[in-house]
Design a protein around this motif. Structure first.
Motif, PDB file in Angstrom:
ATOM      1  N   LEU A  36       1.117  -1.240  -0.093  1.00 19.19           N
ATOM      2  CA  LEU A  36      -0.255  -0.182   0.115  1.00 19.19           C
ATOM      3  C   LEU A  36       0.783   1.361   0.339  1.00 19.19           C
ATOM      4  O   LEU A  36       0.648   2.444  -0.177  1.00 19.19           O
ATOM      5  CB  LEU A  36      -0.404  -0.258   1.283  1.00 19.19           C
ATOM      6  N   PHE A  37       1.955   1.061  -0.061  1.00 19.61           N
ATOM      7  CA  PHE A  37       2.728   2.179   0.185  1.00 19.61           C
ATOM      8  C   PHE A  37       4.522   2.706  -1.477  1.00 19.61           C
ATOM      9  O   PHE A  37       4.453   1.485  -1.190  1.00 19.61           O
ATOM     10  CB  PHE A  37       4.326   1.435   1.377  1.00 19.61           C
ATOM     11  N   ALA A  38       4.376   3.855  -1.308  1.00 13.98           N
ATOM     12  CA  ALA A  38       5.711   3.863  -1.727  1.00 13.98           C
ATOM     13  C   ALA A  38       6.903   3.595  -1.806  1.00 13.98           C
ATOM     14  O   ALA A  38       6.505   3.705  -0.870  1.00 13.98           O
ATOM     15  CB  ALA A  38       5.385   5.768  -2.697  1.00 13.98           C
ATOM     16  N   PRO A  39       7.396   3.319  -2.889  1.00 12.62           N
ATOM     17  CA  PRO A  39       8.825   2.706  -2.538  1.00 12.62           C
ATOM     18  C   PRO A  39       9.361   3.772  -1.614  1.00 12.62           C
ATOM     19  O   PRO A  39      10.240   3.599  -0.001  1.00 12.62           O
ATOM     20  CB  PRO A  39       9.493   2.462  -3.520  1.00 12.62           C
ATOM     21  N   ASP A  40       9.192   5.249  -1.491  1.00  7.99           N
ATOM     22  CA  ASP A  40       9.759   6.273  -0.649  1.00  7.99           C
ATOM     23  C   ASP A  40       8.830   6.375   0.538  1.00  7.99           C
ATOM     24  O   ASP A  40       9.640   7.429   0.856  1.00  7.99           O
ATOM     25  CB  ASP A  40      11.038   6.753  -1.091  1.00  7.99           C
ATOM     26  N   ALA A  41       7.779   5.541   0.958  1.00 11.72           N
ATOM     27  CA  ALA A  41       6.833   6.824   1.758  1.00 11.72           C
ATOM     28  C   ALA A  41       7.662   6.190   3.248  1.00 11.72           C
ATOM     29  O   ALA A  41       8.563   6.414   4.114  1.00 11.72           O
ATOM     30  CB  ALA A  41       5.895   5.694   1.852  1.00 11.72           C
ATOM     31  N   VAL A  42       7.255   7.826   4.051  1.00 10.88           N
ATOM     32  CA  VAL A  42       7.031   8.206   5.346  1.00 10.88           C
ATOM     33  C   VAL A  42       6.395   7.667   6.265  1.00 10.88           C
ATOM     34  O   VAL A  42       5.109   7.999   5.662  1.00 10.88           O
ATOM     35  CB  VAL A  42       8.002   9.870   5.462  1.00 10.88           C
ATOM     36  N   LEU A  43       6.508   6.964   6.882  1.00  5.54           N
ATOM     37  CA  LEU A  43       5.745   6.920   8.535  1.00  5.54           C
ATOM     38  C   LEU A  43       6.223   7.442   9.211  1.00  5.54           C
ATOM     39  O   LEU A  43       6.713   7.193   9.746  1.00  5.54           O
ATOM     40  CB  LEU A  43       5.224   5.223   8.710  1.00  5.54           C
ATOM     41  N   GLU A  44       5.487   8.607  10.484  1.00  5.24           N
ATOM     42  CA  GLU A  44       5.838   9.017  11.378  1.00  5.24           C
ATOM     43  C   GLU A  44       4.514   9.664  12.633  1.00  5.24           C
ATOM     44  O   GLU A  44       3.421   8.919  12.749  1.00  5.24           O
ATOM     45  CB  GLU A  44       5.583  10.558  11.094  1.00  5.24           C
ATOM     46  N   PHE A  45       5.844   8.980  13.574  1.00  5.90           N
ATOM     47  CA  PHE A  45       4.903   8.902  14.630  1.00  5.90           C
ATOM     48  C   PHE A  45       4.926  10.292  15.850  1.00  5.90           C
ATOM     49  O   PHE A  45       6.229   9.953  16.499  1.00  5.90           O
ATOM     50  CB  PHE A  45       4.939   8.162  14.791  1.00  5.90           C
ATOM     51  N   PRO A  46       4.652  11.471  15.815  1.00  9.52           N
ATOM     52  CA  PRO A  46       4.865  12.230  16.587  1.00  9.52           C
ATOM     53  C   PRO A  46       4.792  12.042  18.306  1.00  9.52           C
ATOM     54  O   PRO A  46       6.556  12.881  18.929  1.00  9.52           O
ATOM     55  CB  PRO A  46       3.780  13.903  16.063  1.00  9.52           C
ATOM     56  N   GLN A  54      10.867   8.572  15.942  1.00 11.38           N
ATOM     57  CA  GLN A  54       9.511   9.528  15.450  1.00 11.38           C
ATOM     58  C   GLN A  54       9.513   9.276  14.110  1.00 11.38           C
ATOM     59  O   GLN A  54       8.430   9.674  13.492  1.00 11.38           O
ATOM     60  CB  GLN A  54       9.861   9.930  15.982  1.00 11.38           C
ATOM     61  N   ARG A  55      10.184   8.498  13.195  1.00 16.20           N
ATOM     62  CA  ARG A  55       9.853   8.458  11.378  1.00 16.20           C
ATOM     63  C   ARG A  55      11.093   7.505  10.904  1.00 16.20           C
ATOM     64  O   ARG A  55      11.805   6.789  11.953  1.00 16.20           O
ATOM     65  CB  ARG A  55      10.860   9.705  11.017  1.00 16.20           C
ATOM     66  N   VAL A  56      10.118   6.512   9.572  1.00 19.58           N
ATOM     67  CA  VAL A  56      10.681   5.375   8.805  1.00 19.58           C
ATOM     68  C   VAL A  56      10.064   5.386   7.802  1.00 19.58           C
ATOM     69  O   VAL A  56       9.148   6.012   7.256  1.00 19.58           O
ATOM     70  CB  VAL A  56       9.419   4.090   9.736  1.00 19.58           C
ATOM     71  N   THR A  57      11.481   5.178   6.778  1.00 18.57           N
ATOM     72  CA  THR A  57      11.557   5.615   5.832  1.00 18.57           C
ATOM     73  C   THR A  57      11.851   4.860   4.344  1.00 18.57           C
ATOM     74  O   THR A  57      12.864   4.015   5.115  1.00 18.57           O
ATOM     75  CB  THR A  57      12.349   7.275   5.382  1.00 18.57           C
ATOM     76  N   GLY A  58      10.902   4.478   4.167  1.00 19.94           N
ATOM     77  CA  GLY A  58      11.224   3.346   2.978  1.00 19.94           C
ATOM     78  C   GLY A  58      10.642   2.196   2.850  1.00 19.94           C
ATOM     79  O   GLY A  58      10.555   1.260   4.357  1.00 19.94           O
ATOM     80  N   ARG A  59      10.184   1.161   1.963  1.00 18.85           N
ATOM     81  CA  ARG A  59       9.303  -0.044   2.812  1.00 18.85           C
ATOM     82  C   ARG A  59      10.609  -1.014   2.885  1.00 18.85           C
ATOM     83  O   ARG A  59       9.978  -1.446   3.880  1.00 18.85           O
ATOM     84  CB  ARG A  59       8.990  -0.753   1.551  1.00 18.85           C
ATOM     85  N   ASP A  60      11.285  -0.972   2.970  1.00 14.01           N
ATOM     86  CA  ASP A  60      12.535  -1.958   3.955  1.00 14.01           C
ATOM     87  C   ASP A  60      12.604  -1.734   5.214  1.00 14.01           C
ATOM     88  O   ASP A  60      12.000  -3.091   6.276  1.00 14.01           O
ATOM     89  CB  ASP A  60      13.994  -2.036   3.664  1.00 14.01           C
TER      90      ASP A  60
END
Length: 158
Positions: A36-46, A54-60
């Protein structure tokens, strides 16, 4: 030839992606969730506590971060409400998780607000996740362990 999708189609697709995110997360289907995520997607938890990035970047990195979630929580997501936005690729949603912290057997009842951006293919490019870390800490603290008000760490995520 690629046809430009109208705003309603893009909005519906973006909301569907968020719904699928919740369904697949609850089902522990991390491999499918990752698609569901783009290859360089960012997931943030403020409001992430110590022990959770707080920040996770990329599918791996997303896969590494979420791989322990199905072993940590057995949840379902309920009461999903979408809030209308001007940008059809922007989804703002409120929902609750209800379930159990598996290591302790304690209830895990969480209220969340998510702000999610998708691209024109309805893949998540940025996911801003507002949740209360104190609820997670309490659920993951064993019954026989005295809570330490100065220790706000938690042991899930990467």
């Amino acid at each position: 030839m690629t046809l430009k999708k109208d705003d309603n189609t893009r909005r519906t697709a973006a909301q569907h992606t968020l719904s699928e995110h919740l369904r697949l997360t609850a089902a522990g289907r991390v491999d499918e969730w990752l698609k569901l995520f783009a290859p360089d997607a960012v997931l943030e938890f403020p409001y992430a506590p110590a022990g959770v990035p707080q920040r996770v970047t990329g599918r791996d990195a997303l896969f590494a971060h979420m791989s322990n979630f199905p072993k940590t929580f057995d949840v379902e997501f309920v009461d999903l409400v979408f809030h209308e936005t001007v940008d059809p690729n922007l989804v703002i949603a409120e929902f609750r998780s209800t379930g159990t912290a598996l290591p302790t057997g304690k209830p895990y009842e969480q209220t969340c607000i998510s702000v999610v951006r998708t691209n024109d293919d309805a893949l998540i490019t940025h996911y801003l996740d507002y949740w209360n870390p104190l609820v997670a800490i309490e659920a993951l603290t064993p019954h026989d362990v005295q809570s330490n008000p100065d220790d706000h760490s938690v042991t899930f995520g990467s």
